[in-house]
Write a protein that holds these residues in place. Structure first.
Motif, PDB file in Angstrom:
ATOM      1  N   ALA A 187      -3.321  -5.517   1.580  1.00 29.19           N
ATOM      2  CA  ALA A 187      -3.995  -6.405   2.562  1.00 29.19           C
ATOM      3  C   ALA A 187      -4.342  -8.209   2.700  1.00 29.19           C
ATOM      4  CB  ALA A 187      -5.225  -5.513   2.552  1.00 29.19           C
ATOM      5  N   LEU A 188      -3.939  -8.433   1.808  1.00 34.37           N
ATOM      6  CA  LEU A 188      -3.999 -10.285   1.167  1.00 34.37           C
ATOM      7  C   LEU A 188      -2.941 -10.248   1.678  1.00 34.37           C
ATOM      8  CD1 LEU A 188      -5.276 -12.453  -0.165  1.00 34.37           C
ATOM      9  CD2 LEU A 188      -4.495 -11.764  -1.909  1.00 34.37           C
ATOM     10  N   LYS A 189      -1.690  -9.356   0.623  1.00 34.24           N
ATOM     11  CA  LYS A 189      -0.280 -10.505   0.913  1.00 34.24           C
ATOM     12  C   LYS A 189      -0.015  -9.967   2.165  1.00 34.24           C
ATOM     13  CE  LYS A 189       3.557  -8.138  -0.857  1.00 34.24           C
ATOM     14  NZ  LYS A 189       3.653  -6.963  -1.874  1.00 34.24           N
ATOM     15  N   ASN A 190      -0.470  -9.429   3.411  1.00 32.20           N
ATOM     16  CA  ASN A 190       0.307  -8.760   4.599  1.00 32.20           C
ATOM     17  C   ASN A 190      -0.315  -9.187   5.990  1.00 32.20           C
ATOM     18  OD1 ASN A 190       3.088  -7.956   3.455  1.00 32.20           O
ATOM     19  ND2 ASN A 190       1.543  -6.071   2.904  1.00 32.20           N
ATOM     20  N   ASN A 191      -1.536  -9.785   5.155  1.00 31.01           N
ATOM     21  CA  ASN A 191      -2.735  -9.615   6.168  1.00 31.01           C
ATOM     22  C   ASN A 191      -2.838  -8.682   7.449  1.00 31.01           C
ATOM     23  OD1 ASN A 191      -2.577 -12.546   5.421  1.00 31.01           O
ATOM     24  ND2 ASN A 191      -1.121 -13.241   6.929  1.00 31.01           N
ATOM     25  N   THR A 192      -2.909  -7.516   6.474  1.00 33.91           N
ATOM     26  CA  THR A 192      -3.187  -6.352   7.006  1.00 33.91           C
ATOM     27  C   THR A 192      -4.349  -5.792   6.722  1.00 33.91           C
ATOM     28  OG1 THR A 192      -1.516  -5.476   5.927  1.00 33.91           O
ATOM     29  CG2 THR A 192      -0.288  -6.358   7.578  1.00 33.91           C
ATOM     30  N   PRO A 193      -5.709  -5.582   7.571  1.00 38.65           N
ATOM     31  CA  PRO A 193      -7.104  -4.974   6.432  1.00 38.65           C
ATOM     32  C   PRO A 193      -6.776  -3.463   6.950  1.00 38.65           C
ATOM     33  CG  PRO A 193      -7.292  -6.883   8.501  1.00 38.65           C
ATOM     34  CD  PRO A 193      -5.788  -6.943   8.794  1.00 38.65           C
ATOM     35  N   HIS A 194      -6.007  -2.924   8.066  1.00 36.40           N
ATOM     36  CA  HIS A 194      -5.518  -1.190   8.125  1.00 36.40           C
ATOM     37  C   HIS A 194      -5.515  -0.661   6.540  1.00 36.40           C
ATOM     38  CE1 HIS A 194      -1.444  -2.582   8.379  1.00 36.40           C
ATOM     39  NE2 HIS A 194      -1.245  -0.462   8.305  1.00 36.40           N
ATOM     40  N   LEU A 195      -4.850  -1.559   5.395  1.00 35.60           N
ATOM     41  CA  LEU A 195      -4.469  -1.109   4.352  1.00 35.60           C
ATOM     42  C   LEU A 195      -5.813  -0.594   3.712  1.00 35.60           C
ATOM     43  CD1 LEU A 195      -1.554  -2.867   3.267  1.00 35.60           C
ATOM     44  CD2 LEU A 195      -1.554  -0.415   4.915  1.00 35.60           C
ATOM     45  N   LEU A 196      -6.967  -1.506   4.244  1.00 33.37           N
ATOM     46  CA  LEU A 196      -7.916  -1.477   3.703  1.00 33.37           C
ATOM     47  C   LEU A 196      -8.971  -0.533   4.638  1.00 33.37           C
ATOM     48  CD1 LEU A 196      -9.252  -4.926   2.324  1.00 33.37           C
ATOM     49  CD2 LEU A 196      -9.305  -2.986   0.611  1.00 33.37           C
ATOM     50  N   CYS A 197      -8.548  -0.302   4.927  1.00 33.18           N
ATOM     51  CA  CYS A 197      -9.286   0.858   6.032  1.00 33.18           C
ATOM     52  C   CYS A 197      -8.851   2.081   5.586  1.00 33.18           C
ATOM     53  CB  CYS A 197      -8.930   0.720   7.542  1.00 33.18           C
ATOM     54  SG  CYS A 197      -9.566  -1.054   8.361  1.00 33.18           S
ATOM     55  N   ASP A 198      -7.695   1.743   5.446  1.00 31.42           N
ATOM     56  CA  ASP A 198      -7.335   3.611   4.798  1.00 31.42           C
ATOM     57  C   ASP A 198      -7.478   3.825   3.460  1.00 31.42           C
ATOM     58  OD1 ASP A 198      -5.149   3.519   6.957  1.00 31.42           O
ATOM     59  OD2 ASP A 198      -2.805   3.065   6.328  1.00 31.42           O
ATOM     60  N   TYR A 199      -7.816   2.740   2.959  1.00 28.98           N
ATOM     61  CA  TYR A 199      -7.973   3.130   1.299  1.00 28.98           C
ATOM     62  C   TYR A 199      -9.439   3.857   1.699  1.00 28.98           C
ATOM     63  CZ  TYR A 199     -10.023   2.752  -3.504  1.00 28.98           C
ATOM     64  OH  TYR A 199     -10.671   3.251  -4.207  1.00 28.98           O
ATOM     65  N   ALA A 200     -10.696   3.065   2.721  1.00 23.57           N
ATOM     66  CA  ALA A 200     -11.700   3.420   2.725  1.00 23.57           C
ATOM     67  C   ALA A 200     -11.982   4.702   2.823  1.00 23.57           C
ATOM     68  CB  ALA A 200     -12.889   2.245   3.496  1.00 23.57           C
ATOM     69  N   TYR A 201     -11.268   5.442   3.931  1.00 22.31           N
ATOM     70  CA  TYR A 201     -11.254   6.248   4.638  1.00 22.31           C
ATOM     71  C   TYR A 201     -10.759   7.976   3.367  1.00 22.31           C
ATOM     72  CZ  TYR A 201     -10.302  10.722   7.312  1.00 22.31           C
ATOM     73  OH  TYR A 201     -10.247  11.948   8.130  1.00 22.31           O
ATOM     74  N   LYS A 202      -9.781   7.263   2.575  1.00 19.77           N
ATOM     75  CA  LYS A 202      -9.028   7.990   1.745  1.00 19.77           C
ATOM     76  C   LYS A 202     -10.482   8.064   0.436  1.00 19.77           C
ATOM     77  CE  LYS A 202      -5.395   8.425  -1.582  1.00 19.77           C
ATOM     78  NZ  LYS A 202      -4.397   7.525  -1.766  1.00 19.77           N
ATOM     79  N   LEU A 203     -10.567   7.384  -0.075  1.00 22.01           N
ATOM     80  CA  LEU A 203     -12.020   7.139  -0.864  1.00 22.01           C
ATOM     81  C   LEU A 203     -13.640   8.377   0.199  1.00 22.01           C
ATOM     82  CD1 LEU A 203     -13.205   6.247  -3.498  1.00 22.01           C
ATOM     83  CD2 LEU A 203     -13.923   4.607  -2.625  1.00 22.01           C
ATOM     84  N   ALA A 204     -13.863   8.234   1.084  1.00 19.65           N
ATOM     85  CA  ALA A 204     -14.931   8.959   1.333  1.00 19.65           C
ATOM     86  C   ALA A 204     -14.316  10.177   1.742  1.00 19.65           C
ATOM     87  CB  ALA A 204     -15.351   8.807   2.875  1.00 19.65           C
ATOM     88  N   GLN A 205     -13.231  10.081   1.643  1.00 21.01           N
ATOM     89  CA  GLN A 205     -12.744  11.988   1.804  1.00 21.01           C
ATOM     90  C   GLN A 205     -12.910  12.555   0.486  1.00 21.01           C
ATOM     91  OE1 GLN A 205      -9.060  11.409   3.934  1.00 21.01           O
ATOM     92  NE2 GLN A 205      -9.355  13.455   5.367  1.00 21.01           N
TER      93      GLN A 205
END
Ligand code: ARG
Length: 579
Positions: free
Chosen positions: A512-530
């Motif tokens: 997310a940091l390297k590409n300035n793409t916060p959606h990758l953190l959203c993907d991870y948070a959702y995967k973790l919650a699931q």
């Protein structure tokens, strides 16, 4: 610390080095086939190609080396060659337990801070004086503010600058409209919101009015005191209005600068560009050619001065960079701006490099563009009446819908009106922000209030709900001793799955940091919650009789909670104490 993939990559790199294989192929990733392995390395295939050898043989050599290297470390439970030469890896539960123990003691959740205090300036928000903020400013603010927090977390000194549009012809339009009205009273935001469209309409229709507006702009920029004073007044009321919006959204800025702050640098900059021959005259105007031989499509020249001597958006953006490199020591400047301004920034970046304003080896200029937020009709999001949707109305809509959702889900029922209202606000903002951030920023997305406020699916409210659920479980557990639990971790199958998932955060964060793409953190948070949800469904926690298993599970709950709250925090989403 790092992720498990990171640690395994390091070990595998040593094995590659020992075999004199190129270590860039030693990358270990989470396995695509969880039934056969936890992790995999696909590096044997590219190595085999170069060495003209059988990839399965190379994979076996790597495995043998890995085994010898880790013989007394208890890392791998299983190493095997799969398919054409994949290296499949399964870790020992002890190794995973050890990792979980250090993860749970680490405030950074395993993330390595590589920023070393370097400065990053983030340009986002970009509201325009005297105009109501609209949904376009929402995306810039939300994404920019999230990137600011991500950089801060990574150990950079992140500086958010709102960069207001406060200097162009619109300012002159308002000033001359006020003159036209012989205005004497107090300037308010409502009044500005009324005056500006009137003034700009008049200028469009009437060349004479336009000329007057230009004249007023010139006087303002030349520093004529009455013009500056009136301008300062409407700047102040506008900023107050913007601050109310940004506060409601929970978006923060370190600097409240605008285009006008670039003004003092412009005269010298232009003179130097002319003198150095970087800018040249073209039909009365001054331009900078920024095209390069390698360009696949045509990049037109940047217009520095119009033939009447007026400065443009590009001129201000160039001078703003001068201001930024003089007042700070940035290693990066990142612009979170509508994708449609891509060409403008390409021209500006090239021009400042040509001019030597920035040394491209020292300051990285990045355009982080974003797509449009559309309505369900696929066109840019509007009000029902077809007008521009004001940001404050949008926030109110989300909060109202959140209230309805809380009722439907029978949540927050035992709260007094004040607490309930504040939870509704948190849920509404979580819905808005997550719905925006979860899309790759370049993509357009459809604003769907029903979907984004749902407590089910990949939404902000779902993540809040999961975080609160773990919170109350931990509360019920009472005084659980994390330190003691860390010393005696016992992982059964479902626990292991969750522990492996928890170890993945640093990889998502780094990408997310390297590409300035916060959606990758959203993907991870959702995967973790699931992942947590499935663990919670399968495992006894509070009712578990084996003390060590129970404490390990509580430790997993606590770590999941910490990580969810940490990621949501980066996304600018706060978790209610209860729900
Ligand atoms: N005010 C501009 C707009 O509303 C955005 C400013 C973006 N930042 C910049 N440095 N040009 O489109």
């Amino acid at each position: 610390m790092s992720s498990l993939c990171g640690r395994l990559t390091e070990i595998t790199q040593q094995a590659f080095a020992a075999l004199e294989l190129p270590i860039e192929h030693a990358r270990v990733t989470v396995s695509g086939q969880v039934e056969t392995a936890q992790f995999q390395c696909n590096g044997a295939m590219p190595c085999a190609k170069v060495a003209r050898k059988n990839p399965r043989d190379i994979a076996q050599d790597i495995i043998d080396t890995l085994k010898t290297m880790t013989a007394d470390q208890n890392v791998f439970a299983e190493l095997s060659v799969g398919g054409p030469g994949f290296i499949n890896m399964v870790l020992t539960p002890e190794f995973v337990a050890d990792h979980l123990a250090s993860l749970s003691g680490d405030d950074l959740c395993g993330i390595t801070q590589n920023g070393n205090g370097q400065e990053v300036i983030l340009d986002y928000g970009g509201p325009n004086i005297a105009k109501a903020m609209h949904v376009g400013h929402l995306r810039s603010s939300i994404i920019g503010d999230t990137l600011r927090r991500i950089y801060q977390f990574a150990g950079y000194k992140a500086i958010g600058d709102v960069h207001m549009g406060d200097w162009g012809t619109p300012m002159g339009m308002i000033l001359s409209e006020l003159e036209e009205m012989n205005f004497e009273g107090e300037i308010t935001m409502d009044m500005l919101a009324e005056i500006y469209p009137k003034a700009s309409g008049a200028c469009k229709e009437d060349a004479d009015r336009m000329a007057k507006a230009r004249e007023a702009t010139k006087k303002l920029q030349d520093g004529v005191p009455e013009y500056r004073e009136t301008w300062q007044k409407f700047i102040d009321v506008s900023i107050a209005g913007m601050k109310a919006n940004f506060d409601a959204l929970g978006v923060h800025f370190d600097e409240w600068k605008g285009e006008s702050d670039a003004h003092p640098y412009i005269a010298d900059m232009v003179a130097e560009l002319k003198q150095k021959g970087i800018a040249h005259e073209d039909d009365g105007a001054w331009i900078i050619s920024v095209a390069r031989e390698a360009d696949k499509k045509e990049i037109p020249p940047l217009i520095l001065l119009k033939s009447d001597g007026a400065v443009l958006y590009s001129t201000t953006d160039m001078a703003t960079i001068i201001d930024r490199v003089r007042t700070h020591n940035p290693s990066k400047i990142i612009y979170v701006v509508d994708q449609r301004q891509h060409l403008h920034f390409e021209q500006v970046f090239r021009a400042v490099e040509l001019a030597g304003i920035v040394d491209e080896d020292k300051v990285e200029l990045t355009f982080a563009g974003f797509g449009t937020m559309n309505g369900t009709d696929g066109k840019p999001f509007k009000t029902r009446a077809g007008g521009v949707m004001r940001l404050e109305d949008l926030i109110a809509m989300a909060q109202e819908k959140a209230r309805v959702r809380l009722d439907e889900a029978e949540l927050a029922t035992d709260m007094d009106a004040q607490e309930r209202e504040s939870v509704a606000h948190q849920v509404g903002i979580a819905a808005l922000k997550f719905a925006d951030l979860q899309n790759n920023r370049i993509s357009d997305y459809v604003f769907d209030l029903d979907r984004m406020t749902s407590f089910e699916g990949k939404t902000g409210p779902y993540l809040l709900y999961q975080a609160v659920r773990i919170q109350s479980l931990l509360k019920k557990a009472g005084d659980f001793d994390a330190l003691a639990a860390r010393g005696n971790i016992v992982l059964q199958a479902d626990d292991l799955t969750l522990a492996l998932l928890l170890a993945e955060l640093p990889d998502s964060f780094d990408n997310a940091l390297k590409n300035n793409t916060p959606h990758l953190l959203c993907d991870y948070a959702y995967k973790l919650a699931q992942g947590f949800s499935s663990f919670y469904g399968k495992c006894h926690i509070l009712s578990e009789e084996d003390e060590a298993v129970k404490n390990t599970r509580l430790l997993l709950c606590a770590q999941t909670h910490t990580q969810l709250v940490t990621i949501l925090g980066m996304l600018g989403i706060s978790v209610p104490a209860r729900m």
